[in-house]
Design a protein around this motif. Structure first.
Motif, mmCIF file in Angstrom:
data_model
loop_
_atom_site.group_PDB
_atom_site.id
_atom_site.type_symbol
_atom_site.label_atom_id
_atom_site.label_comp_id
_atom_site.label_asym_id
_atom_site.label_seq_id
_atom_site.Cartn_x
_atom_site.Cartn_y
_atom_site.Cartn_z
ATOM 1 N N ARG A 123 27.534 -23.714 -18.853
ATOM 2 C CA ARG A 123 26.773 -23.256 -17.694
ATOM 3 C C ARG A 123 25.313 -23.146 -18.103
ATOM 4 O O ARG A 123 24.973 -22.368 -19.005
ATOM 5 N N VAL A 124 24.483 -23.949 -17.471
ATOM 6 C CA VAL A 124 23.054 -23.923 -17.738
ATOM 7 C C VAL A 124 22.428 -22.890 -16.816
ATOM 8 O O VAL A 124 22.415 -23.063 -15.595
ATOM 9 N N GLY A 125 21.950 -21.814 -17.398
ATOM 10 C CA GLY A 125 21.438 -20.715 -16.597
ATOM 11 C C GLY A 125 19.928 -20.585 -16.669
ATOM 12 O O GLY A 125 19.340 -20.621 -17.748
ATOM 13 N N VAL A 126 19.290 -20.449 -15.512
ATOM 14 C CA VAL A 126 17.845 -20.229 -15.428
ATOM 15 C C VAL A 126 17.601 -19.042 -14.513
ATOM 16 O O VAL A 126 18.104 -19.001 -13.392
ATOM 17 N N ASN A 127 16.826 -18.083 -14.975
ATOM 18 C CA ASN A 127 16.471 -16.903 -14.179
ATOM 19 C C ASN A 127 14.978 -16.885 -13.905
ATOM 20 O O ASN A 127 14.177 -17.338 -14.738
ATOM 21 N N SER A 128 14.611 -16.327 -12.770
ATOM 22 C CA SER A 128 13.197 -16.269 -12.410
ATOM 23 C C SER A 128 12.383 -15.481 -13.432
ATOM 24 O O SER A 128 11.204 -15.754 -13.645
ATOM 25 N N GLY A 129 13.020 -14.519 -14.083
ATOM 26 C CA GLY A 129 12.298 -13.687 -15.041
ATOM 27 C C GLY A 129 11.967 -14.394 -16.335
ATOM 28 O O GLY A 129 11.157 -13.890 -17.127
ATOM 29 N N SER A 130 12.593 -15.544 -16.581
ATOM 30 C CA SER A 130 12.347 -16.259 -17.839
ATOM 31 C C SER A 130 11.842 -17.683 -17.604
ATOM 32 O O SER A 130 12.008 -18.550 -18.456
ATOM 33 N N LEU A 131 11.234 -17.909 -16.439
ATOM 34 C CA LEU A 131 10.715 -19.237 -16.129
ATOM 35 C C LEU A 131 9.579 -19.593 -17.098
ATOM 36 O O LEU A 131 8.711 -18.763 -17.388
ATOM 37 N N GLU A 132 9.582 -20.836 -17.588
ATOM 38 C CA GLU A 132 8.610 -21.271 -18.575
ATOM 39 C C GLU A 132 7.168 -21.141 -18.060
ATOM 40 O O GLU A 132 6.891 -21.364 -16.881
ATOM 41 N N LYS A 133 6.263 -20.802 -18.967
ATOM 42 C CA LYS A 133 4.870 -20.562 -18.592
ATOM 43 C C LYS A 133 4.231 -21.779 -17.943
ATOM 44 O O LYS A 133 3.434 -21.655 -17.006
ATOM 45 N N ASN A 134 4.571 -22.975 -18.447
ATOM 46 C CA ASN A 134 3.938 -24.170 -17.888
ATOM 47 C C ASN A 134 4.347 -24.393 -16.431
ATOM 48 O O ASN A 134 3.560 -24.878 -15.616
ATOM 49 N N LEU A 135 5.584 -23.999 -16.079
ATOM 50 C CA LEU A 135 6.033 -24.138 -14.694
ATOM 51 C C LEU A 135 5.430 -23.048 -13.810
ATOM 52 O O LEU A 135 5.143 -23.283 -12.636
ATOM 53 N N VAL A 136 5.245 -21.862 -14.378
ATOM 54 C CA VAL A 136 4.572 -20.787 -13.633
ATOM 55 C C VAL A 136 3.148 -21.217 -13.307
ATOM 56 O O VAL A 136 2.659 -21.030 -12.181
#
Length: 346
Positions: A123-136
């Motif tokens: 399960r590949v999990g992505v949370n809004s709290g750990s979004l990569e800086k470059n994408l932010v």
């Protein structure tokens, strides 16, 4: 339609029923406590359980736990890829990782290779709290588009390593952002989606956020497995998930309890009675609707849509079947009389 993925003896995706997940809050290293909680959750309707694996001792405990429970066990991994390898070695049915915090590509490859060898889903999990800086920076903040790009980047990384036995999870505590992200993601992948509102909050606020978010997502035909994340007893997560699925017509079975709001006509302790009925019917395997009404004036009419109902009066109550008064019983016997009728339901 999404692809199918097998997790232990359960299958998600491909139009299969949406499965309910929860997560233990015991110390995974404490096998007895963890097994006890998983067994209770399974009895309540949990289909898949996730356990935190913060230590090597916890990873090794999964083998003992897995041998004593009846539902698949998912290992939740953060940062240390060696814990993922150990969890797979000790019998995890699935692992949850964020490739972005596992380390360099060689470490991700090691986990993928181990999972591939045993056909263990990732399960590949992505949370809004750990979004990569470059994408932010790219999207001017944490956005649905950024979450989707992050998730698909990680999926492509693993697919490039020759493995596609994947489930995707993108979560945010922002309900509408989460809904939008799932809409975007569903249009770009056929991997099964694990749906939930992360950090939803306490029983009250978390249930409201989850019901709205999951309702909007699932009603569009998006989602293959769900978790209601609550700050509370995991049993409450399972109860809420079942109710959300039933309300959307995505799951049948189990007694549905409906009750009227209290008003000046109420002649019994309706709040207590409704809670007692809801607790009482939890172990009754019927697919029917039970109404709990507060007065004998409007009770029979209001209970017409239910299969059976009760209505309270002064010192006595009514048992109502299919909108018609079936019998009168003393108030103190009302709950017991309802249970008797349910246990002898035809």
């Amino acid at each position: 339609m999404t692809k199918t993925v097998q997790i232990g003896d359960r299958v998600i995706g491909g139009g299969n029923p949406i499965l309910i997940q929860s997560m233990t809050n015991t110390k995974t290293e404490n096998v007895a406590d963890t097994v006890r909680q998983i067994q209770a959750l399974a009895a309540a309707g949990c289909d898949i359980i996730r356990c935190a694996v913060p230590t090597m001792e916890a990873a090794k405990a999964l083998g003992e736990i897995r041998g004593q429970v009846s539902i698949p066990v998912v290992a939740d991994i953060h940062f240390d890829y060696r814990l993922a390898l150990a969890a797979i070695e000790h019998g995890a049915d699935k692992i949850r990782i964020n490739p972005g915090n596992i380390g360099d590509v060689s470490r991700v490859q090691a986990v993928v290779d181990a999972a591939a060898e045993r056909r263990i889903p990732i399960r590949v999990g992505v949370n809004s709290g750990s979004l990569e800086k470059n994408l932010v920076e790219k999207y001017g903040g944490v956005t649905a588009e950024g979450l989707v790009e992050s998730a698909l980047d990680k999926v492509r990384l693993i697919e490039g390593m020759g493995y596609d036995n994947l489930v995707i999870s993108i979560k945010s505590s922002d309900v509408l952002m989460c809904v939008r992200a799932h809409e975007l993601l569903a249009a770009q992948t056929d991997h099964p989606l694990h749906v939930g509102i992360t950090e939803a909050g306490t029983i009250t606020s978390g249930n409201i956020k989850s019901a709205i978010g999951l309702g909007l997502i699932l009603h569009q035909g998006i989602g293959d497995t769900i978790r209601v994340s609550l700050t509370g007893d995991p049993l409450e997560e399972v109860k809420s998930a079942k109710l959300i699925l039933r309300t959307l017509g995505l799951r049948s079975g189990g007694v549905e309890v409906v009750s009227c709001p209290t008003c000046g006509r109420t002649q019994i302790n309706l709040i207590e009675l409704a809670n007692q009925v809801e607790h009482m019917v939890a172990d009754i395997p019927l697919d029917i609707k039970v109404a709990v009404m507060g007065c004998v004036v409007n009770g029979p009419g209001e209970a017409k849509e239910a299969d059976i109902g009760i209505a309270g009066g002064i010192g006595e109550g009514l048992i109502i079947k299919h909108g018609e008064v079936y019998k009168k019983v003393p108030e103190e016997e009302l709950l017991g009389a309802l249970r008797y009728e349910l246990l002898h339901w035809k």
